[in-house]
Design a protein around this motif. Structure first.
Motif, PDB file in Angstrom:
ATOM      1  N   SER A  97       0.815  -1.209   0.000  1.00 15.84           N
ATOM      2  CA  SER A  97       0.000   0.000   0.000  1.00 15.84           C
ATOM      3  C   SER A  97       0.855   1.268   0.000  1.00 15.84           C
ATOM      4  O   SER A  97       0.503   2.242  -0.649  1.00 15.84           O
ATOM      5  CB  SER A  97      -0.959   0.006   1.174  1.00 15.84           C
ATOM      6  OG  SER A  97      -0.253  -0.061   2.390  1.00 15.84           O
ATOM      7  N   LYS A  98       1.986   1.285   0.707  1.00 17.48           N
ATOM      8  CA  LYS A  98       2.809   2.498   0.699  1.00 17.48           C
ATOM      9  C   LYS A  98       3.456   2.713  -0.664  1.00 17.48           C
ATOM     10  O   LYS A  98       3.622   3.848  -1.092  1.00 17.48           O
ATOM     11  CB  LYS A  98       3.863   2.447   1.801  1.00 17.48           C
ATOM     12  CG  LYS A  98       4.852   1.321   1.694  1.00 17.48           C
ATOM     13  CD  LYS A  98       5.819   1.343   2.868  1.00 17.48           C
ATOM     14  CE  LYS A  98       6.695   0.099   2.842  1.00 17.48           C
ATOM     15  NZ  LYS A  98       7.583   0.036   3.970  1.00 17.48           N
ATOM     16  N   TYR A  99       3.753   1.637  -1.396  1.00 15.26           N
ATOM     17  CA  TYR A  99       4.301   1.781  -2.743  1.00 15.26           C
ATOM     18  C   TYR A  99       3.234   2.278  -3.708  1.00 15.26           C
ATOM     19  O   TYR A  99       3.520   3.074  -4.610  1.00 15.26           O
ATOM     20  CB  TYR A  99       4.876   0.459  -3.233  1.00 15.26           C
ATOM     21  CG  TYR A  99       6.025  -0.040  -2.399  1.00 15.26           C
ATOM     22  CD1 TYR A  99       7.194   0.706  -2.279  1.00 15.26           C
ATOM     23  CD2 TYR A  99       5.939  -1.243  -1.721  1.00 15.26           C
ATOM     24  CE1 TYR A  99       8.246   0.266  -1.505  1.00 15.26           C
ATOM     25  CE2 TYR A  99       6.985  -1.696  -0.946  1.00 15.26           C
ATOM     26  CZ  TYR A  99       8.137  -0.935  -0.843  1.00 15.26           C
ATOM     27  OH  TYR A  99       9.174  -1.385  -0.068  1.00 15.26           O
ATOM     28  N   VAL A 100       2.003   1.834  -3.517  1.00 11.79           N
ATOM     29  CA  VAL A 100       0.908   2.288  -4.370  1.00 11.79           C
ATOM     30  C   VAL A 100       0.654   3.771  -4.145  1.00 11.79           C
ATOM     31  O   VAL A 100       0.499   4.539  -5.097  1.00 11.79           O
ATOM     32  CB  VAL A 100      -0.370   1.455  -4.102  1.00 11.79           C
ATOM     33  CG1 VAL A 100      -1.574   2.061  -4.792  1.00 11.79           C
ATOM     34  CG2 VAL A 100      -0.173   0.021  -4.546  1.00 11.79           C
ATOM     35  N   ILE A 101       0.643   4.205  -2.899  1.00 15.18           N
ATOM     36  CA  ILE A 101       0.421   5.624  -2.601  1.00 15.18           C
ATOM     37  C   ILE A 101       1.568   6.465  -3.163  1.00 15.18           C
ATOM     38  O   ILE A 101       1.338   7.512  -3.765  1.00 15.18           O
ATOM     39  CB  ILE A 101       0.265   5.839  -1.082  1.00 15.18           C
ATOM     40  CG1 ILE A 101      -1.047   5.189  -0.611  1.00 15.18           C
ATOM     41  CG2 ILE A 101       0.285   7.314  -0.724  1.00 15.18           C
ATOM     42  CD1 ILE A 101      -1.205   5.147   0.887  1.00 15.18           C
ATOM     43  N   GLY A 102       2.789   6.012  -3.006  1.00 14.41           N
ATOM     44  CA  GLY A 102       3.933   6.720  -3.581  1.00 14.41           C
ATOM     45  C   GLY A 102       3.860   6.772  -5.097  1.00 14.41           C
ATOM     46  O   GLY A 102       4.163   7.804  -5.712  1.00 14.41           O
ATOM     47  N   GLY A 103       3.453   5.667  -5.704  1.00 18.72           N
ATOM     48  CA  GLY A 103       3.305   5.636  -7.156  1.00 18.72           C
ATOM     49  C   GLY A 103       2.227   6.578  -7.643  1.00 18.72           C
ATOM     50  O   GLY A 103       2.357   7.196  -8.701  1.00 18.72           O
ATOM     51  N   ILE A 104       1.156   6.702  -6.872  1.00 16.31           N
ATOM     52  CA  ILE A 104       0.089   7.626  -7.256  1.00 16.31           C
ATOM     53  C   ILE A 104       0.587   9.066  -7.179  1.00 16.31           C
ATOM     54  O   ILE A 104       0.331   9.872  -8.080  1.00 16.31           O
ATOM     55  CB  ILE A 104      -1.158   7.406  -6.375  1.00 16.31           C
ATOM     56  CG1 ILE A 104      -1.828   6.086  -6.754  1.00 16.31           C
ATOM     57  CG2 ILE A 104      -2.142   8.567  -6.508  1.00 16.31           C
ATOM     58  CD1 ILE A 104      -2.979   5.687  -5.867  1.00 16.31           C
ATOM     59  N   PHE A 105       1.349   9.415  -6.127  1.00 20.03           N
ATOM     60  CA  PHE A 105       1.892  10.771  -6.030  1.00 20.03           C
ATOM     61  C   PHE A 105       2.846  11.082  -7.178  1.00 20.03           C
ATOM     62  O   PHE A 105       2.780  12.150  -7.786  1.00 20.03           O
ATOM     63  CB  PHE A 105       2.601  10.989  -4.688  1.00 20.03           C
ATOM     64  CG  PHE A 105       1.661  11.213  -3.546  1.00 20.03           C
ATOM     65  CD1 PHE A 105       0.653  12.165  -3.610  1.00 20.03           C
ATOM     66  CD2 PHE A 105       1.787  10.472  -2.383  1.00 20.03           C
ATOM     67  CE1 PHE A 105      -0.214  12.373  -2.556  1.00 20.03           C
ATOM     68  CE2 PHE A 105       0.929  10.671  -1.322  1.00 20.03           C
ATOM     69  CZ  PHE A 105      -0.076  11.612  -1.404  1.00 20.03           C
TER      70      PHE A 105
END
Length: 148
Positions: free
Chosen positions: A81-89
């Protein structure tokens, strides 16, 4: 019989049902398109109309499998989930920079307008992938809690 270690039997049944519905929808949409073309109604040029129909059916398939909880296996852990949020940013930043390059530097230098368009297309593709992963995580979390 094909045995998938990641999906349980109910998930496989749901995925197959959605896939069959998607295939039948694609079949009928292509025949409707052929019929419209024969009577003289052409809504898009030849390869593009088939691509649009297939894309619509695949989006339906992805949304259906994610919504039913049969996209990710039962052993999948929600550690990304933290990689997904970073990828979205990062993707939103790339999308904004692509729009800025396309809108403001279009008249000055054609090289920047091509880079901006390429950034926009790549970023939208990345965002679609990240949204699919995020929705799969949400669906998996709901199914783990017993909420369907």
């Amino acid at each position: 019989m094909y045995k998938n270690e990641k999906l349980d039997e109910m998930q496989i049944q749901r995925r197959n049902k959605i896939g069959n519905n998607c295939f039948m929808a694609m079949f009928y949409l292509l025949f409707i398109d052929i019929g419209l073309r024969e009577i003289g109604i052409s809504w898009l040029a030849y390869p593009l109309n088939v691509l649009i129909i297939i894309t619509i059916c695949m989006v339906y398939y992805l949304i259906g499998t994610i919504k039913s909880g049969s996209y990710l296996g039962v052993n999948y852990k929600n550690e990304n989930s933290k990689y997904v949020i970073g990828g979205i940013f990062v993707s939103v930043f790339l999308l904004i920079s692509g729009i800025v390059l396309t809108v403001f530097f279009k008249d000055n230098n054609p090289l920047f307008s091509n880079i901006g368009t390429t950034l926009i297309v790549i970023t939208i593709s990345i965002l679609v992938f990240l949204v699919i992963v995020a929705l799969g995580n949400i669906s998996r979390h709901k199914n783990d809690n017993g909420e369907n």
